[in-house]
Design a protein around this motif. Sequence first.
Motif, PDB file in Angstrom:
ATOM      1  N   PRO A   1       0.808  -1.225   0.000  1.00 27.15           N
ATOM      2  CA  PRO A   1       0.000   0.000   0.000  1.00 27.15           C
ATOM      3  C   PRO A   1       0.841   1.274   0.000  1.00 27.15           C
ATOM      4  CG  PRO A   1      -0.230  -1.183   2.078  1.00 27.15           C
ATOM      5  CD  PRO A   1       0.517  -2.089   1.160  1.00 27.15           C
ATOM      6  N   SER A   2       2.054   1.210   0.548  1.00 25.50           N
ATOM      7  CA  SER A   2       2.949   2.373   0.578  1.00 25.50           C
ATOM      8  C   SER A   2       4.347   1.906   0.980  1.00 25.50           C
ATOM      9  CB  SER A   2       2.463   3.413   1.587  1.00 25.50           C
ATOM     10  OG  SER A   2       2.567   2.903   2.910  1.00 25.50           O
TER      11      SER A   2
ATOM     12  N   ASP B   1      -3.372  -4.211   0.453  1.00 25.34           N
ATOM     13  CA  ASP B   1      -3.613  -3.430   1.670  1.00 25.34           C
ATOM     14  C   ASP B   1      -4.469  -4.288   2.599  1.00 25.34           C
ATOM     15  OD1 ASP B   1      -3.955  -1.550   3.598  1.00 25.34           O
ATOM     16  OD2 ASP B   1      -4.948  -0.073   2.341  1.00 25.34           O
TER      17      ASP B   1
END
Length: 204
Positions: A126-127, A170
């Motif tokens: 997700p990041s 995620d």
Amino acid sequence: MLDHPGNVFVVSAPSGAGKSTLVQRLVASVADLRFSISFTTRKPRPGEVDGRDYFFVDEARFDAMVREGGFVEWVEVYGHRYGTGRAWLEGQLASGVDILLDIETTGALNLRRAIPDAQMIFILPPSAAALEQRLRGRGKDSDEQVAIRLKHARHELELYHAYDYLVVNDDLETAYRAFESIIHATRARKERMAQVAQRILQGF
């Protein structure tokens, strides 16, 4: 070029993106989908079984297979070589099953050249911060190793455009549903279903 009744799926992801969890569940849940077993020159780890986890071979055997064109693709990672055996893959695909290959980006791009209609799937974290948190949470890597993995992850992510599908992991359930839907959608493609449609049509 491989002629193959079965579909070829390639999945790549940075370390810590959750790829292994998704792949294991997919292969266990989806009928007629088999996980590709790579050849490797590295030694077996505790619990690993030859012919189930990898085909473990020595450097001389690997060299011979390279010379004989025995690999669809092969790469060297951290001093060990890994390759997808041509004869094994052709045999599996000829039986009509689909094959899922879990290979890093360099090997994936090499395989795409050998099998242009392979479906390429990239699992995204997700990041960057979430990936770092996951890597640290595993407790297996030193700070230096985490930094190396994050640097490598950036390099891998820069190649996302070479893939057909991008799945952000995620929420695990959401990511799994997207991953599984790619398999079913590919199986339903017109090119794959044309013979079935013709057979049905002939019954009218």
